[in-house]
Scaffold this active site. Sequence first.
Site, PDB file in Angstrom:
ATOM      1  N   LYS A  76      97.024  25.860  74.927  1.00  0.00           N
ATOM      2  CA  LYS A  76      96.160  24.677  74.991  1.00  0.00           C
ATOM      3  C   LYS A  76      95.993  24.295  76.455  1.00  0.00           C
ATOM      4  CE  LYS A  76      95.857  19.972  73.015  1.00  0.00           C
ATOM      5  NZ  LYS A  76      96.537  18.954  72.174  1.00  0.00           N
ATOM      6  N   SER A 151      93.677  17.080  68.343  1.00  0.00           N
ATOM      7  CA  SER A 151      93.038  17.494  69.578  1.00  0.00           C
ATOM      8  C   SER A 151      93.207  18.978  69.895  1.00  0.00           C
ATOM      9  CB  SER A 151      93.595  16.677  70.763  1.00  0.00           C
ATOM     10  OG  SER A 151      94.972  16.930  70.942  1.00  0.00           O
ATOM     11  N   SER A 175      97.957  16.071  66.387  1.00  0.00           N
ATOM     12  CA  SER A 175      97.060  17.058  66.999  1.00  0.00           C
ATOM     13  C   SER A 175      97.443  18.514  66.837  1.00  0.00           C
ATOM     14  CB  SER A 175      96.897  16.770  68.487  1.00  0.00           C
ATOM     15  OG  SER A 175      95.969  15.743  68.645  1.00  0.00           O
TER      16      SER A 175
HETATM   17  N1  GLN Z   1      94.011  11.833  66.901  1.00  0.00           N
HETATM   18  C1  GLN Z   1      95.060  11.089  67.561  1.00  0.00           C
HETATM   19  C2  GLN Z   1      94.495  10.423  68.781  1.00  0.00           C
HETATM   20  O1  GLN Z   1      93.343  10.493  68.967  1.00  0.00           O
HETATM   21  C3  GLN Z   1      96.202  11.992  67.913  1.00  0.00           C
HETATM   22  C4  GLN Z   1      95.914  12.880  69.053  1.00  0.00           C
HETATM   23  C5  GLN Z   1      97.076  13.750  69.412  1.00  0.00           C
HETATM   24  O2  GLN Z   1      97.981  13.995  68.605  1.00  0.00           O
HETATM   25  N2  GLN Z   1      97.080  14.206  70.639  1.00  0.00           N
HETATM   26  O3  GLN Z   1      95.179   9.829  69.549  1.00  0.00           O
END
Ligand code: GLN
Length: 484
Positions: A76, A151, A175
């Site tokens: 990532k 994400s 995410s």
């Molecule tokens: N969807 C969540 C957010 O927008 C979690 C994102 C994540 O786990 N990095 O913060």
Amino acid sequence: MHNQTLKALSEALANGQVSSEELTRHYLERIAQHDPQLNSFITVTQEQAMTQARAADQHRAAGKATPLTGIPIAHKDIFCTQGVKTSCASRMLDNFIAPYDATVVAQLAAAGVVTLGKTNMDEFAMGSSNETSFYGPVNNPWDTDYVPGGSSGGSAAAVAARLAPAATGTDTGGSIRQPASLCGITGLKPTYGRVSRWGMIAFASSLDQAGPMTQTAEDAALLLNAMAGFDHRDSTSTDIEVPDFTADLNRPLDGLRIGLPKEFFDQGLDAEVGAVVQAAIAQYEKLGATLVDIELPNTHLSIPAYYVVAPAEASSNLSRYDGVRFGYRCADPMDLEDLYKRSRGEGFGDEVKRRILIGTYALSAGYYDAYYLKAQKARRLIKNDFDAAFQQVDVIMGPTSPNAGFKLGEKAADPVSMYLSDIYTISVNMAGLPGISIPAGMSQGRPVGLQIIGNYFDEARLLNVAHRYQQETDWHAQLPAAFA
Ligand code: GLN
């Protein structure tokens, strides 16, 4: 070759059926051929990958191979990679070449993995759809009109389309697990503190955790073996023994107590997704597990509390991007204030700005007690719920995501509806627990994940529970037809 699991590829490398050079070339060709439909990579490190592959083959010839030597994977783009662009999918870091490797990257490299490139993601890991990336959205390989989740959407799509045998991800509120669910792969978020955060670009430091995104639980165990461990450079890394996560994969599940929280099966859950999850749970009963109805009564506090805590930490973490030291700088600033304002105004996207505004507000004098402190108290209640549940059960099961995904653009204009995508995952981060999502079925041609939550540092059990299911089913082996 790309239909094989990481475990099978590891065996093929060990018995000389394939070299790392051949394997790496095969995946690089797949990326070149298929990624234009997905946009799952921000950077492909072609030359570096081939150099690493040749080095891995030499290492193996010298008798120094580990199970991961010569396996190509993707990282990532939140992990710093020395000499390679590390953007966090933000215009702010579009020109940033990391001067060092994150601990996760370094440990995997030391185990012999080859890096294919850096995967697309939501900007600074803020999102559930991969639509906030500066480099454009990622498409779901099962249906390119749909989001891959976020994400870590690029990592999930790349593994689902077999453009890489495995990838790394990070999970602050879901995410790893939510995109794993939407793309039909296995995604493990370890216990907070299990894997070093050093060199992982910070979003919300008390929640962020790195983990493997793979085809199977067995593959996740192999990667976690190399990712986990104490790191003195991360003050919240835990100095606790790292077991061999592959050792207990086949342990029978007789007598396993599975908790089913009533809050995870409420009216917000899509009916078809619910049916898939119930069928998976029935499979566990056949494997000898017993089901226990439990309650996690403060689950409803997890989203509101998270959306105070995470933005508060983000507003602090992201203050370092000031246009002075590194990253984006606006053209021709008039003075220092103009430099700050325009560099940040032009460098960050809308969702990141929204979080910075919310977080700065929640931390400001006069509102700190009302919002931030209160959210921290809610966080403790959420943790207490899990502590009580784990008195009665060994693992907790439920859906990973309330639905089988949504179309690109469908929720982009409605941040709150997007935030609800993580309703079943966020409480796990708030408590710091480990959780895994595994493919458990399909709904309208798109994958559905089962979430399994474990007690602190019980990743070996999660992987065992996931692996036994994958021995009995083949949801994890299905591959989107367009990428076969
Ligand atoms: N969807 C969540 C957010 O927008 C979690 C994102 C994540 O786990 N990095 O913060």
